[in-house]
Design a protein around this motif. Structure first.
Motif, PDB file in Angstrom:
ATOM      1  N   VAL A  83     -14.257  13.606  14.940  1.00 31.49           N
ATOM      2  CA  VAL A  83     -14.963  13.632  16.481  1.00 31.49           C
ATOM      3  C   VAL A  83     -16.381  13.627  16.152  1.00 31.49           C
ATOM      4  O   VAL A  83     -17.223  13.172  16.915  1.00 31.49           O
ATOM      5  N   HIS A  84     -16.864  14.641  15.198  1.00 31.06           N
ATOM      6  CA  HIS A  84     -18.343  14.634  15.199  1.00 31.06           C
ATOM      7  C   HIS A  84     -18.840  13.219  14.334  1.00 31.06           C
ATOM      8  O   HIS A  84     -19.682  12.879  14.793  1.00 31.06           O
ATOM      9  N   ARG A  85     -17.943  12.891  13.434  1.00 32.12           N
ATOM     10  CA  ARG A  85     -18.177  11.281  13.083  1.00 32.12           C
ATOM     11  C   ARG A  85     -18.484  10.390  14.185  1.00 32.12           C
ATOM     12  O   ARG A  85     -19.320   9.475  14.270  1.00 32.12           O
ATOM     13  N   PHE A 115     -18.982  10.970  17.346  1.00 31.76           N
ATOM     14  CA  PHE A 115     -20.083  11.274  18.127  1.00 31.76           C
ATOM     15  C   PHE A 115     -21.509  10.796  17.447  1.00 31.76           C
ATOM     16  O   PHE A 115     -22.319  10.126  18.119  1.00 31.76           O
ATOM     17  N   THR A 116     -21.653  11.010  16.136  1.00 29.15           N
ATOM     18  CA  THR A 116     -22.747  10.552  15.411  1.00 29.15           C
ATOM     19  C   THR A 116     -23.110   9.036  15.667  1.00 29.15           C
ATOM     20  O   THR A 116     -24.278   8.579  15.648  1.00 29.15           O
ATOM     21  N   ASP A 171     -27.493  16.940  21.279  1.00 28.40           N
ATOM     22  CA  ASP A 171     -27.015  17.810  20.098  1.00 28.40           C
ATOM     23  C   ASP A 171     -25.682  18.251  20.437  1.00 28.40           C
ATOM     24  O   ASP A 171     -25.180  19.146  19.694  1.00 28.40           O
ATOM     25  N   GLY A 172     -25.033  17.838  21.350  1.00 30.63           N
ATOM     26  CA  GLY A 172     -23.498  18.029  21.553  1.00 30.63           C
ATOM     27  C   GLY A 172     -23.535  19.218  22.584  1.00 30.63           C
ATOM     28  O   GLY A 172     -22.274  19.413  23.066  1.00 30.63           O
ATOM     29  N   PHE A 214     -18.893  21.077  19.571  1.00 29.55           N
ATOM     30  CA  PHE A 214     -18.223  21.364  18.314  1.00 29.55           C
ATOM     31  C   PHE A 214     -18.034  22.991  17.957  1.00 29.55           C
ATOM     32  O   PHE A 214     -17.543  23.254  17.071  1.00 29.55           O
ATOM     33  N   GLU A 215     -18.583  23.744  18.817  1.00 28.35           N
ATOM     34  CA  GLU A 215     -18.290  25.139  18.640  1.00 28.35           C
ATOM     35  C   GLU A 215     -17.610  25.733  19.756  1.00 28.35           C
ATOM     36  O   GLU A 215     -17.455  26.905  19.881  1.00 28.35           O
ATOM     37  N   ASN A 237     -21.798  23.968  22.910  1.00 28.85           N
ATOM     38  CA  ASN A 237     -21.924  23.081  22.086  1.00 28.85           C
ATOM     39  C   ASN A 237     -20.287  22.675  21.797  1.00 28.85           C
ATOM     40  O   ASN A 237     -19.697  23.574  21.497  1.00 28.85           O
ATOM     41  N   LEU A 297     -12.110  18.240  13.964  1.00 31.63           N
ATOM     42  CA  LEU A 297     -13.665  18.361  14.262  1.00 31.63           C
ATOM     43  C   LEU A 297     -14.327  17.197  13.538  1.00 31.63           C
ATOM     44  O   LEU A 297     -15.521  16.480  14.031  1.00 31.63           O
ATOM     45  N   ALA A 298     -14.083  17.047  12.070  1.00 37.89           N
ATOM     46  CA  ALA A 298     -15.099  16.244  11.400  1.00 37.89           C
ATOM     47  C   ALA A 298     -14.807  14.640  12.174  1.00 37.89           C
ATOM     48  O   ALA A 298     -15.993  13.676  11.918  1.00 37.89           O
TER      49      ALA A 298
END
Length: 372
Positions: A74-76, A78-79, A34-35, A61-62, A59, A71-72
């Motif tokens: 790195v989140h991509r 990570f997913t 979940d990060g 991302f927070e 987290n 953010l977008a």
């Protein structure tokens, strides 16, 4: 009795060793699916200026550790890492006590025995020096490109400006000869002939200088069938081949990548050279090629008069001549142009004596679909 430490479970020792290793590598974080950050090593602390106690449990991302604009991305990454179990990368700049550092983050999914991803290990690699070296190389390339462009313009201007007085001298010499031919003695005629020859040589040298300066960057990079290219070159050299009674032999030539016009000039200059510097037997020119890893190695062998081994480097220099103009006319620019073309195609050129007589020119051309 043995000390208690000797009876500690081996698993505890391995855990301590792993913890020591983790704290002595580059920046590293361990995340849950979940990060949430569960491990934040000392190098990560030094890089981000955050203590592990501040980061662990939050987290990613927070946490503020990732710039908002990334953010977008790195989140991509990570997913994708979790879903496809492949390493994804992201680049981030950091302000540190040692200055700005570019860190390349690489995520690796760690699955448990049940096949599900339990953690994602994120490693950081300092790419600052590599980035600076690339920027420096790009700047140097841009400077060289500018210098080459200036050289080409300079050569064009010099060629144009020098041709005008040459045309005047040549015109005056022709006019003088036509008007006063009957009044000239033998000495004057020799001087006039020498003047005409000198202007012709100067014009040829200017042509050579301009041709050399124009061998710049490759404009049209494409796949080239060398056999087809050679046929075109030999068609242009047909009269010279016929006059010399020579033959040019080639078979199984490859397809390479490069600039058609420049490679045609390369083969034309080398073949014309072999036809010019021939001995008593009719010229026999053999062209061979073989693959050598990332390059194609070409050989152009002839049975001509050969080149003194002491001049193997000198022959590729501008305006260098190994024979008198009366014996073999020319400007001494042809092989300099050949060398420049080869280097533009990511290769090198050298010359060796033939097995029995003559000369073998060797050159390589990068074997790839992209410009060097």
């Amino acid at each position: 009795m043995h000390p208690v430490s000797e009876h500690r479970p081996r698993q505890d020792e391995e855990r301590e060793l792993l913890a020591a290793v983790v704290d002595h590598v580059g920046p590293l974080m361990v995340l849950e699916p979940d990060g949430k950050i569960v491990r934040f090593n000392r190098a990560a602390e030094r890089l981000t200026g955050r203590e592990a106690a501040e980061a662990v449990g939050r987290n990613l991302f927070e946490s503020g550790l990732i710039p908002a604009e990334q953010l977008a991305e790195v989140h991509r990454a990570f997913t994708v890492t979790k879903a496809e179990r492949r390493q994804e990368r992201a680049l981030t700049w950091y302000e540190t006590p040692d200055g700005r550092r570019l860190i390349g983050w690489r995520g690796t999914a760690i699955a448990g025995e049940d096949g599900h991803v339990h953690h994602v290990v994120v490693e950081g690699l300092d790419l600052t020096e590599a980035h600076e070296a690339r920027v420096e190389a790009e700047n140097r390339a841009a400077e060289l490109e500018g210098a080459n462009e200036e050289l080409t313009q300079f050569a064009s201007i010099v060629s144009h400006d020098l041709r005008e007085p040459l045309r005047v001298v040549s015109g005056v010499a022709e006019l003088f000869e036509s008007r006063y031919a009957g009044d000239l003695d033998e000495s004057a005629e020799r001087l006039l002939a020498a003047l005409t020859r000198s202007t012709e040589r100067m014009s040829a040298l200017l042509d050579g200088l301009l041709a050399y300066s124009r061998v710049g960057r490759i404009e049209e990079w494409r796949a080239i069938d060398v056999g087809e290219l050679l046929s075109e070159v030999l068609e242009g050299l047909g009269e010279q081949v016929a006059e010399s009674g020579g033959q040019v032999l080639a078979a199984d030539l490859p397809t390479v990548h490069g600039d058609w016009v420049q490679l045609a000039q390369l083969f034309q200059n080398l073949i014309a050279n072999a036809l010019k510097f021939r001995g008593e037997p009719a010229p026999r020119i053999e062209i061979r090629a073989r693959s050598e890893g990332e390059h194609w190695h070409f050989e152009i062998a002839d049975n001509g008069i050969g080149i003194d081994p002491r001049n193997r480097e000198r022959v590729f220099e501008m305006f260098q001549r190994l024979h008198t103009r009366d014996a073999y006319p020319g400007t001494g620019v042809g092989l300099a142009i050949v060398k420049k073309i080869v280097e533009r195609h990511g290769g090198r050129i050298w010359v060796e004596p033939g097995a029995e007589r003559g000369t073998v020119f060797h050159f390589t051309v990068a074997d790839g679909a992209g410009a060097p």
